[in-house]
Design a protein around this motif. Structure first.
Motif, mmCIF file in Angstrom:
data_model
loop_
_atom_site.group_PDB
_atom_site.id
_atom_site.type_symbol
_atom_site.label_atom_id
_atom_site.label_comp_id
_atom_site.label_asym_id
_atom_site.label_seq_id
_atom_site.Cartn_x
_atom_site.Cartn_y
_atom_site.Cartn_z
ATOM 1 N N HIS A 38 -1.265 3.654 8.166
ATOM 2 C CA HIS A 38 -0.891 2.604 7.222
ATOM 3 C C HIS A 38 -1.919 1.492 7.240
ATOM 4 N N MET A 47 -4.841 2.540 5.236
ATOM 5 C CA MET A 47 -4.581 2.434 3.794
ATOM 6 C C MET A 47 -4.703 0.995 3.311
ATOM 7 N N THR A 48 -4.099 0.087 4.079
ATOM 8 C CA THR A 48 -4.191 -1.331 3.735
ATOM 9 C C THR A 48 -5.652 -1.765 3.670
ATOM 10 N N GLN A 71 -7.457 -0.494 0.557
ATOM 11 C CA GLN A 71 -7.099 -1.269 -0.623
ATOM 12 C C GLN A 71 -7.779 -2.639 -0.621
ATOM 13 N N ILE A 85 -1.714 -5.681 -2.486
ATOM 14 C CA ILE A 85 -1.548 -4.604 -1.495
ATOM 15 C C ILE A 85 -0.088 -4.492 -1.086
ATOM 16 N N SER A 86 0.516 -5.655 -0.860
ATOM 17 C CA SER A 86 1.916 -5.684 -0.469
ATOM 18 C C SER A 86 2.775 -4.964 -1.505
ATOM 19 N N ASN A 92 1.619 -2.792 -3.938
ATOM 20 C CA ASN A 92 1.197 -1.391 -4.075
ATOM 21 C C ASN A 92 1.788 -0.487 -2.991
ATOM 22 N N LEU A 93 1.762 -0.980 -1.768
ATOM 23 C CA LEU A 93 2.194 -0.121 -0.657
ATOM 24 C C LEU A 93 3.658 -0.320 -0.293
ATOM 25 N N VAL A 122 0.985 -6.550 5.872
ATOM 26 C CA VAL A 122 -0.386 -6.402 5.376
ATOM 27 C C VAL A 122 -1.341 -7.166 6.281
ATOM 28 N N HIS A 142 -1.817 -5.401 9.586
ATOM 29 C CA HIS A 142 -2.691 -4.235 9.450
ATOM 30 C C HIS A 142 -4.161 -4.655 9.446
#
Ligand SMILES: [Zn+2]
Lengths: 481, 327
Positions: free
Chosen positions: B227, B230-231, B234, B244-245, B247-248, B255, B258
């Motif tokens: 995760h 991924m963050t 992005q 991002i918050s 989207n994921l 976020v 991460h």
């Protein structure tokens, strides 16, 4: 009605034995006739064979409820080793994924071991409901009554569970049950007609000795003397892991023996190795904690020493009963230092929630309910959820505390009696015994003669300590050509 | 904190302090080692006069203890295979490879009834499938594989690995027995074992002979969590934290965590510090903490005066740590 001859023929064919051990045949017959049965059979009679045998005679599944989670995987391994590959255990040790997988494919299994708390889960219970259960086994049935480290309040649910499962033929098994415990088991399991088949708890080939000391130094000296002198292999039981570790190290230092600890702190890898090294006579002595048994049978254990006195006579009989399963002369020692029982009294106080604690829990439940509960709080919560009032719960625990103290006092009575130990022990289980002799016990001013009983070891160790082998030779021994 | 790290509990704060103490590569190494016993060991040090307790979490070596430590460190075996990059599930691999060796060993003796080494169901299935697929020549193949491997590593390490193998009437040595036999501590034996297995895993992965590949495919993993990666991806492709918050589907605070985690794990030039800390802010931060050691920085020194949040402060702290390390 199946004849004894037929049963024996099958026994030979399936298990390779010519004869049943004490009580096995009678219990098997009773189950096959569809009776709910309570089998009280002495330690070492091969209780697994009973339900394994029945499993081969019936179409449906055999479900075994056992409170000893630490042993359950061992039992599964043993069943698989015996050729019953469709065996599985459902316990909290199973990962979530593995548990889902097992529940989904439950019908693929013939023998399913399950812990009481797992059986109380709806998803688990529902999947059992979908299957045809031919035999429902309650192992260590005395735990319904007993309150020890392995006590599960969920055992009290069994009555309800058996009904939900449409009342399959039920077998309750235990090695130790006085008449009081027998009636308590029957009452709590709530089945109307139960056949009770009870055999003597006595293990005549195990001599009983209680040695009393005034200091720990004297106790350790006697322990050292015994481990050097007695025929191996043997087990020493402790009530604390710390003491087990310390004494194990000490014996390693003082002798050339192979000694290992075996308790809950061991990782799976070490547990596996030590268990199998012990079974294959590579280890002379295991230092174990009482709550932690061994799941795999070992026939030739010659002595069991209790470094700490057990909490009650039931536990004592279970633990010392690991000796002499091959029927040969063996011996049980309790090494008692005066006031050792204080440890046990303290343990009772530590296990049972006090009145203050119960009151606090009931009065502050709303603030606390989202927290993680410790063992005692979980216990109180169990009763709260069942709708018991505060004063009822206080009474229940007060009652339990008294029972535990009474049991401990019985144990202490055994330790302290000057009379025949075996007579005392069997009287507790409502049996008569009056055949004390020189091989029986060290009560009645008897001196047990280890030489005469063939309990003295000539060579000191079964094996010299493990040596460092070279990798090339290890690889050669691993693979046959 | 160190116990959490060794156990593999990776909260951002554990990771951050691990980075500060230079311990990052040890994360999760002692996952199954019994850390409770450490408390006993500490008490022993205190009672021997080698250490004293400073507060609830800190202990200090006494002068006597420092001398003792120096003499122990000379001979103490320290873990060699520690990696910033990968996690090795050594325990799973060990159980799996031992089960594989055992099943082939028993098969070579034509014995079907034995107690298999304990693994979880997944590993048991992987080994079973591997065994069936290779069954025809498996005994010679595995034996040859093991000999090839053991012959090209250090003789002593080869013995340690072989002494743990399980097979027909062979139960090997426990960690404690290994330690006793070499007259070293359990922790040292554990480190030696661990190094040995990590070497073996890397050897299998890089070996042209693919015989044991199926046993390791999921054993070596990247340390950073998926995760977080991924963050990070992005973020470097230009999304704002709020985007991002959304989207994921994770909280804004997650976020940030991460990104902190990625900053800790990645080398300085791989993390876009300037996208979080503006030049002006960097100047303020630099001046505010100019003569202070990084471990002593307090957020409240700047929080009231400037519009800089804790996230920015922490990211800057990480940046400075990385720069200091290089000097
Ligand atoms: Zn007697």
């Amino acid at each position: 009605m199946i004849s004894s001859d037929d049963l024996k023929r099958q026994l030979k064919q399936w298990f390779g034995f010519d004869d049943f051990r004490m009580g096995q045949e009678e219990v098997i017959k009773s189950i096959l006739e569809g009776h709910d049965t309570l089998g009280v059979l002495p330690t070492g009679t091969g209780k697994t064979l009973i339900y394994q045998y029945v499993g081969k005679m019936v179409d449906g599944m055999v479900v075994v409820v056992s409170p000893l989670i630490s042993l359950m995987q061992d039992q599964v391994d043993r069943m698989r080793y015996l050729g019953e590959k469709k065996t599985v255990a459902i316990t909290s040790n199973l990962s979530w994924v593995d548990r889902r997988r097992v529940i989904k494919h439950l019908n693929k299994f013939k023998y399913v071991y399950v812990s009481p708390e797992m059986l109380s889960n709806t998803d688990v219970l529902e999947s059992f409901q979908k299957n045809n259960i031919s035999l429902f086994v309650v192992d260590e049935a005395h735990c319904i009554n007993q309150w020890g480290p392995d006590f599960r309040p969920e055992y009290l649910n069994l009555k309800w569970i058996i009904n939900v499962l449409n009342h399959p033929t039920t077998l309750m098994l235990t090695a130790t049950a006085s008449n009081d415990v027998i009636s308590d088991i029957k009452e709590k399991i709530g089945l109307p007609n139960v056949d009770t088949i009870k055999y003597s708890t006595n293990r005549p080939n195990i001599a009983l000795s209680v040695d009393t000391f005034t200091s720990n130094e004297d106790k350790n000296e006697q322990l050292l003397y015994l481990v050097n002198k007695l025929v191996k292999p043997g087990i020493i039981y402790f009530s604390s892991k710390k003491v087990a570790n310390a004494v194990c190290e000490w014996i390693k230092e003082k002798t050339k023996l192979n000694v290992e600890v075996y308790h809950a702190d061991l990782d799976a890898d070490s547990r596996y190795r030590i268990q199998h090294q012990f079974i294959n006579d590579k280890i002379d002595i295991i230092c174990a904690t009482s709550a932690f048994g061994m799941g795999i049978d070992k026939d030739n254990i010659r002595f069991v020493i209790h470094y700490h006195m057990p909490a009650n006579l039931e536990s004592y009989v279970q633990e010392m009963g690991r000796a002499g399963r091959d029927g040969k002369q063996s011996i049980s020692y309790i090494l008692y230092k005066e006031k050792d029982e204080i440890l046990q009294y303290r343990f009772i106080e530590d296990t049972i929630p006090s009145e203050d604690m119960i009151s606090f829990f009931y009065d502050h439940y709303e603030q606390m309910k989202d927290n993680d509960f410790d063992e005692k709080a979980t216990l109180i919560n169990y009763y709260l959820q069942k709708g018991f009032t505060k004063s009822e719960v206080i009474n229940i625990f007060e009652g339990r505390r008294n029972e535990l103290v009474t049991s401990l006092n019985q144990m202490l009575g055994y330790v302290k009696t000057k009379g025949c130990k075996r007579e005392f022990l069997l009287r507790y289980f409502n049996e008569n015994f009056s055949d004390h002799d020189e091989n029986c016990c060290n009560g009645e001013d008897t001196q047990l003669q280890l030489e005469k009983m063939n309990l003295v070891q000539e060579s000191r160790s079964l094996n010299s300590r493990t040596q460092n082998l070279k990798w090339r030779s290890i690889i050669q021994t691993l693979f046959s050509k | 904190m160190i116990q959490n790290l060794l156990n593999g509990k990776r909260t951002v704060s554990t990771l951050f302090w691990a980075m500060r103490y230079g311990l990052l590569q040890y994360s999760a190494i002692l996952k199954t080692y019994d850390l409770n016993s450490i408390n006993d060991d500490i008490n022993k040090l205190i009672s021997d006069g080698l250490a004293k307790q400073v507060d609830e979490y800190q202990y200090q070596l006494t002068h006597k203890g420092q001398i003792k430590k120096d003499s122990v460190m000379e001979s103490f075996y320290i873990l060699k295979n520690s990696s910033y990059q990968y996690d090795y599930d050594v325990n799973e691999f060990k159980a799996r490879v031992l089960l594989a060796i055992q099943s082939v060993s028993e098969y070579s003796f034509q014995n079907k009834n034995y107690y298999p080494v304990k693994t979880d169901m997944k590993s048991a299935m992987i080994v079973k499938r591997w065994f069936i697929e290779n069954k025809t020549k498996i005994v010679e193949q595995l034996k040859k594989y093991l000999i090839n491997y053991l012959a090209q590593i250090d003789e002593h390490q080869a013995d340690i690995i072989a002494q743990q193998m399980i097979g027909h009437e062979v139960y090997g040595m426990t960690n404690g027995q290994l330690a006793d036999s070499m007259n070293i501590s359990n922790v040292e034996a554990y480190f030696m074992e661990y190094d040995g297995w990590v070497n073996f895993i890397n050897y299998i992965i890089n070996d042209e002979n693919t015989l044991l590949h199926p046993l390791v495919h999921d054993i070596r993993t990247l340390k950073m969590n998926n995760h977080a990666i991924m963050t990070y991806q992005q973020f470097i492709s230009g999304n704002t934290l709020n985007h991002i918050s959304k989207n994921l589907g994770v909280k804004l605070s997650t976020v940030r965590e991460h990104l902190l985690e990625m900053a800790i794990w990645l080398p300085e030039d791989k993390f876009p510090y300037s996208m979080i800390i503006s030049q002006d802010d960097e100047k303020i931060l630099f001046e505010s903490f100019e003569n202070q050691s990084i471990d002593d920085w307090q957020f409240k020194q700047i929080s009231e005066k400037y519009d800089i949040d804790f996230f920015e402060f922490r990211i800057y702290q990480i940046l400075r740590s990385k720069q200091d390390d290089k000097q």
